[in-house]
Motif scaffolding. Structure first.
Motif, short mmCIF file in Angstrom:
data_model
loop_
_atom_site.label_atom_id
_atom_site.label_comp_id
_atom_site.label_asym_id
_atom_site.label_seq_id
_atom_site.Cartn_x
_atom_site.Cartn_y
_atom_site.Cartn_z
N LYS A 80 4.19 6.37 3.92
CA LYS A 80 2.98 6.52 3.16
C LYS A 80 1.49 7.05 3.55
O LYS A 80 1.29 7.62 2.54
CB LYS A 80 3.00 5.15 2.64
CG LYS A 80 1.66 3.81 3.67
CD LYS A 80 1.64 2.94 2.97
CE LYS A 80 1.15 1.86 3.54
NZ LYS A 80 0.44 0.41 3.18
N GLY A 99 -3.68 -7.41 3.30
CA GLY A 99 -3.35 -7.08 4.71
C GLY A 99 -3.69 -5.29 4.27
O GLY A 99 -2.60 -4.74 4.23
N GLY A 100 -5.11 -4.78 4.62
CA GLY A 100 -4.41 -3.01 4.83
C GLY A 100 -5.74 -2.98 5.36
O GLY A 100 -6.43 -3.40 6.00
N SER A 101 -6.33 -1.48 5.30
CA SER A 101 -6.97 -1.07 5.89
C SER A 101 -7.50 1.05 5.09
O SER A 101 -6.16 1.24 4.45
CB SER A 101 -6.56 -0.30 7.51
OG SER A 101 -5.59 0.29 7.88
N SER A 136 7.22 -1.28 8.84
CA SER A 136 6.69 -1.08 7.46
C SER A 136 6.68 0.15 6.65
O SER A 136 6.97 1.16 8.12
CB SER A 136 5.28 -1.42 7.23
OG SER A 136 4.06 -0.91 7.66
N ARG A 191 -7.30 4.88 6.20
CA ARG A 191 -6.92 5.40 7.50
C ARG A 191 -8.21 5.95 8.20
O ARG A 191 -8.38 6.84 7.34
CB ARG A 191 -5.68 5.75 6.91
CG ARG A 191 -4.69 5.16 6.06
CD ARG A 191 -4.72 2.97 6.30
NE ARG A 191 -3.45 2.84 5.11
CZ ARG A 191 -3.51 1.74 5.20
NH1 ARG A 191 -3.07 0.95 6.34
NH2 ARG A 191 -2.81 1.01 4.38
N GLY A 214 -5.57 1.67 1.86
CA GLY A 214 -4.06 1.18 1.62
C GLY A 214 -4.28 -0.35 1.80
O GLY A 214 -5.05 -0.62 2.26
N ILE A 215 -2.70 -0.47 0.93
CA ILE A 215 -2.83 -2.84 1.74
C ILE A 215 -1.32 -2.98 1.78
O ILE A 215 -0.72 -2.08 1.14
CB ILE A 215 -3.47 -2.98 0.51
CG1 ILE A 215 -4.10 -4.84 1.18
CG2 ILE A 215 -2.65 -3.33 -0.61
CD1 ILE A 215 -4.70 -5.16 -0.11
N ALA A 216 -0.80 -3.68 1.87
CA ALA A 216 0.29 -4.34 1.51
C ALA A 216 0.31 -5.89 1.60
O ALA A 216 -0.47 -6.80 1.84
CB ALA A 216 1.80 -3.83 2.67
N ARG A 261 11.05 -7.11 11.58
CA ARG A 261 10.40 -7.05 12.66
C ARG A 261 11.40 -7.90 13.54
O ARG A 261 11.31 -8.98 12.82
CB ARG A 261 8.86 -7.60 12.73
CG ARG A 261 8.32 -6.79 11.57
CD ARG A 261 6.80 -7.24 11.34
NE ARG A 261 6.51 -5.87 10.42
CZ ARG A 261 4.70 -5.96 10.14
NH1 ARG A 261 3.92 -7.43 10.30
NH2 ARG A 261 4.52 -5.17 9.14
N HIS A 275 -5.13 -4.61 13.77
CA HIS A 275 -4.51 -4.02 12.23
C HIS A 275 -2.99 -3.25 13.06
O HIS A 275 -2.43 -3.72 13.10
CB HIS A 275 -5.51 -3.46 11.55
CG HIS A 275 -4.28 -3.44 9.90
ND1 HIS A 275 -3.70 -4.47 9.37
CD2 HIS A 275 -4.44 -2.62 8.73
CE1 HIS A 275 -2.82 -3.96 8.23
NE2 HIS A 275 -3.26 -3.07 8.44
N GLN A 283 4.18 1.67 6.97
CA GLN A 283 3.25 2.75 7.69
C GLN A 283 2.41 4.23 7.37
O GLN A 283 2.69 4.84 6.62
CB GLN A 283 2.26 1.81 8.61
CG GLN A 283 1.15 2.20 8.96
CD GLN A 283 -0.07 1.94 7.09
OE1 GLN A 283 0.35 1.21 7.25
NE2 GLN A 283 -0.82 3.11 7.32
N1 ASP Z 1 1.52 -1.17 7.33
C1 ASP Z 1 0.38 -2.66 7.22
C2 ASP Z 1 0.88 -3.75 7.49
O1 ASP Z 1 2.57 -4.21 7.13
C3 ASP Z 1 -0.14 -2.81 6.13
C4 ASP Z 1 -0.95 -1.71 5.09
O2 ASP Z 1 -1.92 -1.35 6.16
O3 ASP Z 1 -0.94 -0.86 4.87
O4 ASP Z 1 0.58 -4.58 7.70
#
Ligand code: ASP
Length: 584
Positions: free
Chosen positions: A200, A482-484, A195, A486, A527-529, A219, A445, A197
């Protein structure tokens, strides 16, 4: 001009018009005096007719037509005598006056219609033909509409669409990396991003406080029905936000997509459920809340009555299948086989039938009195006519098995209606997950997720109990996003790496760039994806994401159409300074 209209456009109001259509011949029905041709393009199907009034010049051409010929037909729109209410153009047909074959086609390897007679492998090999079929075209168009809506919403909210590189070094999202050898740096490899991650997060450090990207992620995992080695995320990140801000904006985002794509309005705030509650009530961190049948814990009540299976179990829990007391021996055996499957892993299934007359019958009659069993069933909300299904064992494994059993029963009882949507947020995930095999913690996560500030002292005492500022967007038992929030403090980040078993040097080597960046004024961010393919399949009412990806891989990770992966020529290997052990 090849066409005046598309094959999905003409209606009864167009009667009498002189028009020209172009498209593919889906089917020709030759009834002697009359020939019907179904002409298809991505907009629909229109019926062409060649009959006794058709000019003589047209008839020999019509006789030549085969499946998937590309043609251009001119004619007059007329009302059909036998209307087809199932087709958008079913009220009309075209009386053909001129017919032009633009290209011929070999006989396709399977029928290209709503339902095809081709097997999976064959359709994957000829994906470009399968993609001509109306159901796949609908999926691909749905995907397009969703992507446009997502862009529109995010642009309106001030998000910038910024691309991040594909040739990077490993990012730890918990899966294996795909790698790419570097010719210019022999012996060195890029990794494809699991991702964007870290990028961003760096963009946040750079001051682009609202970022998004509809982006491919890679992946290298063993594939299940709903996984692909490359898949697409709607990836987002924001600065100067707390969890609440992220949930607020992306709840509006999800509602916008539901409204724009499906015309569904949600006039309520999506429920939020702490992870621990989701596990206890549904045995899953992505509960399907379209139906009840919640899990009830029976550990205390069922312990200590001399039934070894229960006495030796850390956890005992059950669900109530409403109205299923009449299940036959065979049905119960089937369910027992189901929970014993290796991927579910229960040792056996205990059942209690509560007959219509209120009497109980159970597979554990020998160990428990009818009153005891009735008492449990009352606790779990079972009534006369219901069936209780109970599993026992290790807590987390048993909860997971109960989740699988609950979903199976939900399917059997028709409680998982694909047209019903139950969106929710799962929040307060644990930060870390202990792995018995490797005897270490993993980030639940990913390792950039921030702990809840009040839980930070637990780093010293009980790291497994630390809760994270992490959240999942769940719909109908599927994790759609899902996201968090940071970590943006390099000291706390180092602390977490340490807990995850990275030496200072290893962390420095892998993530030094990020921790360095954090030394130059990193803003608070999160953020979130969203899993875009899954979002599409959910909206399309399908289980598999494959039908929403134009060119997917099969379960062995192969692209059957271009036959990839493939071996490299020796010259190419030499150039890359690679030696491959040839397959025997
Ligand atoms: N990069 C995370 C994922 O692919 C998403 C995120 O935390 O924004 O699950």
């Amino acid at each position: 001009m090849y066409r005046t209209h598309t094959c999905g456009e003409l209606r009864i109001d167009n009667t009498g018009m002189e028009i020209t259509l172009a498209g593919w011949v889906q089917k020709v029905r030759n009834l002697g005096a009359m020939t019907f041709i179904d002409l298809r393009d991505r907009y629909g199907i229109t019926q062409l007719v060649v009959d006794e009034n058709t000019p003589d010049t047209v008839r020999p051409t019509a006789a030549e037509l085969g499946r998937e010929y590309v043609i251009q037909a001119t004619g007059t729109v007329r009302e059909r005598s036998a209307k087809n209410p199932k087709m958008a153009t079913g009220d009309i047909e075209i009386a053909v006056t001129a017919l032009n074959i633009l290209n011929r086609s070999e006989v396709p390897p399977f029928t290209i219609e709503e339902h095809s007679d081709g097997g999976d492998d064959l359709r994957m090999k000829y994906r470009y033909l399968d993609l001509r079929r109306p159901p796949l075209q609908r999926n691909i168009m749905l995907r397009h509409r969703m992507a446009q809506s997502a862009r529109r919403f995010l642009d309106n909210e001030g998000f910038l669409e910024i691309e991040t590189p594909f040739l990077i070094r490993s990012t730890p999202e918990g899966a294996r990396d795909f790698v790419v050898p570097s010719r210019m740096n022999p012996g060195e490899f890029y990794a494809l991003p699991q991702s964007p991650q870290t990028f961003k997060q760096l963009l946040m450090v750079s001051g682009y406080d609202r970022y998004f990207q509809i982006v491919r992620c890679f992946r290298d995992e063993d594939l299940r029905a709903d996984r692909q080695p490359e898949f697409t995320q709607i990836d987002c990140e924001m600065s100067f936000v707390e969890q609440e801000d992220v949930l607020e904006i992306f709840e509006r985002f999800a509602k916008y997509l539901f409204r724009e794509t499906l015309g569904i309005e949600f006039d309520y705030t999506f429920p939020r459920m702490p992870w621990s509650e989701a596990m206890a009530r549904y045995g899953s961190d992505k509960p399907d809340t379209r139906f009840g049948m919640e899990i009830n814990e029976l550990t205390d009540k069922a312990h200590g009555k001399g039934f070894v299976v229960f006495d030796s179990a850390e956890y005992i829990g059950g669900i109530v299948a409403e109205g299923c007391a009449g299940y036959t021996r065979k049905q119960l055996d089937e369910l027992t086989e189901f929970v014993k499957r290796p991927q579910i892993g229960a040792k056996g299934l205990v059942w209690i039938r509560i007959a219509e007359d209120g009497s109980v019958k159970s597979s554990i009659d020998k160990f428990f009195t009818a009153d005891e069993l009735l008492d449990w069933s009352k606790d779990c909300g079972a009534k006369a006519g219901d069936l209780m299904l109970i599993l026992a064992g290790d807590r987390m494994k048993t909860l997971a098995a109960l989740n699988a059993l609950r979903l199976e029963m939900g399917d059997r009882l028709g409680l998982r209606d694909p047209n019903k949507f139950a969106p929710m947020w799962v929040v307060d995930f644990p930060l870390l997950e202990w792995d018995d095999e490797t005897q270490r913690f993993y980030a639940m996560h990913h390792p950039f997720t921030s702990p809840k500030p009040e839980d930070i002292p637990l780093f010293d005492t009980d790291p497994g109990k630390i809760r994270a500022n992490a959240y999942d967007f769940v719909v109908n038992g599927t994790e759609v996003g899902g996201g968090s929030i940071r970590i943006f403090d390099s000291a706390l980040q180092s602390r977490l790496f340490e807990t995850l078993g990275f030496t200072h040097e290893a962390a420095e080597k892998q993530f030094g760039f990020l921790m360095n960046a954090f030394k130059y004024g990193a803003p608070p961010h999160g953020g979130i994806a969203f899993g875009f393919d899954r979002f599409c399949s959910l909206f399309g009412g399908a289980d598999s994401i494959r039908d929403f990806i134009a060119f997917p891989k099969n379960n062995a990770g192969r692209d059957m159409m271009i036959d990839a992966p493939a071996e490299l020529a020796d010259a190419q290997l030499d150039e890359l300074a690679l030696k491959v052990e040839k397959k025997a």
